[in-house]
Design an enzyme around this catalytic site. Structure first.
Site, PDB file in Angstrom:
ATOM      1  N   GLU A   1       0.821  -1.207   0.000  1.00  0.00           N
ATOM      2  CA  GLU A   1       0.000   0.000   0.000  1.00  0.00           C
ATOM      3  C   GLU A   1       0.856   1.258   0.000  1.00  0.00           C
ATOM      4  O   GLU A   1       0.412   2.311  -0.451  1.00  0.00           O
ATOM      5  CB  GLU A   1      -0.933  -0.018   1.216  1.00  0.00           C
TER       6      GLU A   1
ATOM      7  N   HIS B   1       7.622 -27.124  -0.629  1.00  0.00           N
ATOM      8  CA  HIS B   1       6.974 -28.280  -1.248  1.00  0.00           C
ATOM      9  C   HIS B   1       5.786 -27.858  -2.106  1.00  0.00           C
ATOM     10  O   HIS B   1       5.032 -28.709  -2.577  1.00  0.00           O
ATOM     11  CB  HIS B   1       6.537 -29.263  -0.164  1.00  0.00           C
TER      12      HIS B   1
ATOM     13  N   LYS C   1     -14.235   0.263  -4.368  1.00  0.00           N
ATOM     14  CA  LYS C   1     -15.343   0.693  -3.511  1.00  0.00           C
ATOM     15  C   LYS C   1     -16.424   1.389  -4.332  1.00  0.00           C
ATOM     16  O   LYS C   1     -17.622   1.163  -4.114  1.00  0.00           O
ATOM     17  CB  LYS C   1     -14.833   1.625  -2.412  1.00  0.00           C
TER      18      LYS C   1
END
Length: 429
Positions: free
Chosen positions: A282, A303, A417
């Site tokens: 951010e 793995h 948003k």
């Protein structure tokens, strides 16, 4: 307290070139310390560890003790992003991997997603618990925590009565304005302040992080002492964070290393990676720039992701978090049949095997074209965790200024948003 080593990059980066980046890092460090860079109004975190007072600690501990008196055994912390990741990181790092403490309530997190099943299961747990709630939001209107708080607030009011709900709800919010501030005043909730000059992803050493950590039974004074010690070192000339910022920018700009993987060999540090990803992602991911932050836990992820790291596209580098001393000891036993052919390890500590795996992985990855840095702490405890928090915050500020972006805004998070609000038919969208 923090030890930094970038010798795992020696075969990739010429030291004369790196010196140029270290000079740039020194200049960015000076800008950060002077408060002369973009977003400097949000750099209150720089001095925060030295400014937390005894009254601040006691106010937090008062809430903890009052909830003990009420017999609270479940605390729901509601927040998203920086409003929960620091506390979640601390609880995962400091806690037992399997057992719940008997001297402190269980602390769980909500308001960080919109998953219906998650909220239904949260309420299932609340039904069989003695519940209190910490709600964290500067505005009180961020969708995810606001939805969760509506549900939890109603649950607490229905179970204990509206007139008794206030003793079970604490708000951490803006000092002056916002929906949560207004509600806290109207309902009489105990409140703590998110400082105006500290952004969410830098807020772990404010009540945002300290209250949940204290309620869970951990030593917030030691956490802050560790951060203060690291702050004093970095401000007064320790160049470890500066060299970390310089190397990561050099690898990015000169070698095209676009992905940084924060690696730990201890699963208790998994959420440090989650907190770190938000901090750097951010802060730096803007204006078409930025290293993509990822995190893995070895040997587990060797793995699954190990093949790509060893042989995939050469766009990444690793920063390995090393813990020098385990707080518990387990030795491998001898087996009479030895069908698993492990008797050659009999008597050795599991931690010794983990360390040899770390060293072997480092050699393999460096040989395979993956530069590697190391950040080392002595052990996992509150003081070392506080030091890590401050180290990464400081390095992030320096690194973002080197990149030429404002570390303290996040304009890109608004796009989703707006679309979501339009689809939900929110008025005005």
């Amino acid at each position: 307290m923090i030890k930094f080593n970038y010798s795992g990059c020696d075969s990739f980066v010429d030291r004369a070139l790196l010196k140029e980046y270290e000079i740039k890092a020194q200049n960015s460090r000076a800008i950060l310390l002077r408060g002369a860079g973009a977003g400097s109004e949000f750099t209150g975190w720089k001095s925060l560890p030295a400014e937390i007072s005894e009254d601040d600690f006691q106010n937090i501990e008062t809430v903890r003790d009052q909830w003990k008196t009420l017999g609270v055994n479940l605390v729901i912390v509601i927040g998203i992003g920086g409003s929960y990741l620091g506390a979640k990181c601390a609880l995962e790092a400091l806690g037992h991997s399997f057992l719940q403490r008997t001297d402190a309530p269980r602390v769980v997190f909500a308001g960080n997603c919109l998953c219906e099943e998650y909220h239904a299961q949260l309420l299932d747990l609340a039904q069989q618990s003695n519940v209190a709630c910490i709600v964290i939001s500067k505005s009180g209107t961020t969708t995810e925590p606001a939805v969760a708080f509506r549900l939890v607030k109603k649950f607490i009011e229905d179970k204990y009565g509206r007139d008794r709900a206030a003793e079970r709800i604490v708000a951490i919010t803006d000092a002056h304005k916002g929906a949560l501030k207004t509600l806290a005043g109207k309902e009489g909730y105990c409140s703590f302040v998110v400082p105006d000059n500290v952004g969410g992803r830098f807020s772990v050493l404010t009540p945002v992080g300290l209250l949940p950590i204290a309620v869970a039974g951990y030593d917030i004074r030691a956490l802050v002492r560790g951060a203060a010690s690291e702050m004093e070192a970095l401000v007064n000339g320790d160049d470890s964070a500066l060299r970390y910022a310089a190397m990561r920018n050099c690898l990015y700009s000169e070698l095209g290393k676009k992905v940084e993987i924060l690696v730990s060999f201890n699963p208790r540090m998994q959420y440090l990676g989650e907190w770190w990803k938000q901090l750097f992602g951010e802060s730096e991911g803007k204006d078409g720039k930025g290293i993509f932050p990822a995190s893995l836990t070895y040997t587990t992820d060797l793995h699954s992701m190990g093949q790509y790291i060893q042989d995939g596209e050469r766009i990444l580098f690793e920063t390995v978090l090393c813990v020098e001393k385990a707080l518990r000891e387990v030795r491998i036993c001898e087996d009479e049949l030895d069908l698993d052919q492990l008797n050659y390890l009999a008597g050795k500590r599991v931690g010794h095997c983990n360390e040899m795996a770390r060293l072997g992985t480092a050699k393999a990855h460096i040989d395979g074209g993956v530069p590697q840095m190391e950040i080392c702490i002595e052990q996992i405890d509150e003081a070392n965790l506080g030091a890590l928090f401050f180290f990464f915050e400081f390095a992030c500020g320096v690194s973002a200024y080197m990149l030429g972006v404002n570390p303290f805004n996040q304009p890109g998070v608004e796009a989703y948003k707006k679309n979501m609000f339009a689809l939900l038919e929110k008025p005005g969208y």
